[in-house]
Design a protein around this motif. Structure first.
Motif, short mmCIF file in Angstrom:
data_model
loop_
_atom_site.label_atom_id
_atom_site.label_comp_id
_atom_site.label_asym_id
_atom_site.label_seq_id
_atom_site.Cartn_x
_atom_site.Cartn_y
_atom_site.Cartn_z
N GLN A 193 0.82 -1.20 0.00
CA GLN A 193 0.00 0.00 0.00
C GLN A 193 0.86 1.26 0.00
O GLN A 193 0.53 2.25 -0.65
N GLU A 194 1.99 1.20 0.73
CA GLU A 194 2.87 2.36 0.74
C GLU A 194 3.48 2.58 -0.64
O GLU A 194 3.63 3.71 -1.09
N MET A 195 3.80 1.49 -1.32
CA MET A 195 4.44 1.59 -2.63
C MET A 195 3.48 2.11 -3.68
O MET A 195 3.80 3.00 -4.46
N PHE A 196 2.26 1.57 -3.68
CA PHE A 196 1.33 1.91 -4.74
C PHE A 196 0.54 3.18 -4.46
O PHE A 196 0.13 3.87 -5.37
N GLY A 197 0.30 3.48 -3.18
CA GLY A 197 -0.41 4.70 -2.83
C GLY A 197 -1.69 4.83 -3.63
O GLY A 197 -2.43 3.90 -3.81
N SER A 198 -1.96 6.04 -4.15
CA SER A 198 -3.17 6.28 -4.93
C SER A 198 -2.83 6.87 -6.29
O SER A 198 -3.59 7.63 -6.84
N LYS A 199 -1.65 6.51 -6.83
CA LYS A 199 -1.21 7.15 -8.07
C LYS A 199 -1.92 6.61 -9.29
O LYS A 199 -1.84 7.21 -10.36
N TRP A 200 -2.58 5.43 -9.17
CA TRP A 200 -3.29 4.88 -10.31
C TRP A 200 -4.78 5.10 -10.17
O TRP A 200 -5.38 4.84 -9.13
N GLU A 201 -5.38 5.56 -11.23
CA GLU A 201 -6.81 5.87 -11.21
C GLU A 201 -7.63 4.64 -11.52
O GLU A 201 -7.23 3.77 -12.30
N TRP A 202 -8.78 4.59 -10.89
CA TRP A 202 -9.74 3.51 -11.13
C TRP A 202 -10.14 3.51 -12.60
O TRP A 202 -10.50 4.55 -13.15
N PRO A 203 -10.06 2.37 -13.31
CA PRO A 203 -10.36 2.33 -14.75
C PRO A 203 -11.85 2.49 -15.03
O PRO A 203 -12.64 1.60 -14.73
N GLN A 204 -12.23 3.62 -15.56
CA GLN A 204 -13.63 3.90 -15.89
C GLN A 204 -13.87 3.67 -17.37
O GLN A 204 -13.27 4.33 -18.21
N PRO A 205 -14.73 2.71 -17.73
CA PRO A 205 -15.00 2.46 -19.15
C PRO A 205 -15.78 3.60 -19.79
O PRO A 205 -16.36 4.45 -19.10
N CYS A 206 -15.79 3.63 -21.10
CA CYS A 206 -16.55 4.64 -21.84
C CYS A 206 -18.04 4.49 -21.53
O CYS A 206 -18.54 3.38 -21.35
N ARG A 207 -18.74 5.58 -21.47
CA ARG A 207 -20.17 5.54 -21.16
C ARG A 207 -20.99 5.07 -22.36
O ARG A 207 -22.06 4.48 -22.20
N ASP A 208 -20.52 5.37 -23.55
CA ASP A 208 -21.24 4.98 -24.76
C ASP A 208 -20.58 3.76 -25.38
O ASP A 208 -19.47 3.37 -25.02
N ASP A 209 -21.28 3.13 -26.32
CA ASP A 209 -20.72 1.99 -27.04
C ASP A 209 -19.43 2.40 -27.73
O ASP A 209 -19.34 3.49 -28.33
N CYS A 210 -18.42 1.54 -27.63
CA CYS A 210 -17.12 1.88 -28.19
C CYS A 210 -16.39 0.60 -28.59
O CYS A 210 -16.85 -0.51 -28.33
#
Length: 237
Positions: free
Chosen positions: A185-202
């Motif tokens: 947890q100390e190493m990874f912290g919060s530097k990576w964002e939660w992967p949010q998929p596209c809202r529309d068909d893609c």
């Protein structure tokens, strides 16, 4: 106390991966085909009798591995899927901590600790078992690993980013008894964002729905440690 320990006895054992103890089954997938072109899921189970791991690589979880009274009691399976979000590949890994079984409820903290400690072995099994895929697509080694711990206890009902697969599958260097979780947890912290998929068909997000029948609802982000509170699990039948 003896009853409380029973449900964790089947978890994977010493945190050392042994290739000779891994049996790999390819069910309806090409071992060299990129998961971004074909739904690809991993189902990993452990046998008390043979002390071996069985990894099924298929287009969805392999429910036949999860049948039988022992699997339903101990719930020591780990299931995972590759997902492409906005053109980037991620490996989503799911562990059942407790819920649906009062014996598991008695030892939720211990099960969370053991799963956290054993996850590098699990990820190494994925890497070894699907080695041809990673050989043909080495960029997958840099894909982020998101680990979902499913529990009816809020403290353990969470999602953690374990960083790139090549690092997450490496043995912990902490040498302590905490399974490396504090260091992680100390190493990874919060530097990576939660992967949010596209809202529309893609065409840049795939597959459109999860291959794993747990709640698809996204958790709320916890910026403090790069972890998130996960939704309550639906028990896999």
């Amino acid at each position: 106390m003896n009853q409380a320990i029973v449900p964790v006895a089947r978890l994977f054992g010493p945190a050392i991966f042994e290739a000779t103890k891994l049996k790999v089954l390819f069910l309806g997938v090409d071992e060299k085909k990129h998961p971004g072109k074909l739904p690809r899921a991993y189902t990993l189970t452990h046998s008390d009798i043979t002390a071996k791991l069985t990894l099924a690589i298929s287009q969805t979880i392999n429910n036949s591995q999860l049948q039988g009274w022992a699997n339903r009691i101990y719930r020591d399976e780990v299931v995972a899927e590759w997902k492409k979000v906005k053109g980037n590949m991620f490996l989503h890994v799911h562990c059942h901590i407790n819920g649906g079984n009062f014996l598991l409820d008695l030892c939720a903290r211990l099960r969370y600790f053991i799963f956290s400690k054993e996850l590098p072995v699990v990820l190494k099994a994925f890497v070894h078992g699907d080695g041809n895929l990673l050989k043909h697509y080495p960029e997958l080694q840099e894909s982020l690993v998101w680990v979902y711990f499913h529990s009816n206890v809020p403290e353990f009902n969470r999602v953690e980013c374990w960083g790139p697969l090549v690092e997450a599958a490496a043995p912990s260097s902490s040498g302590g008894d905490d399974g490396g979780d504090g260091e992680k947890q100390e190493m990874f912290g919060s530097k990576w964002e939660w992967p949010q998929p596209c809202r529309d068909d893609c065409n840049c997000c795939f597959p459109p729905m999860s291959l794993i029948p747990w709640s698809p609802k996204h958790p709320n982000k916890n910026e403090e440690h790069g972890t998130q509170a996960a939704p309550n699990p639906n028990i896999i039948e």
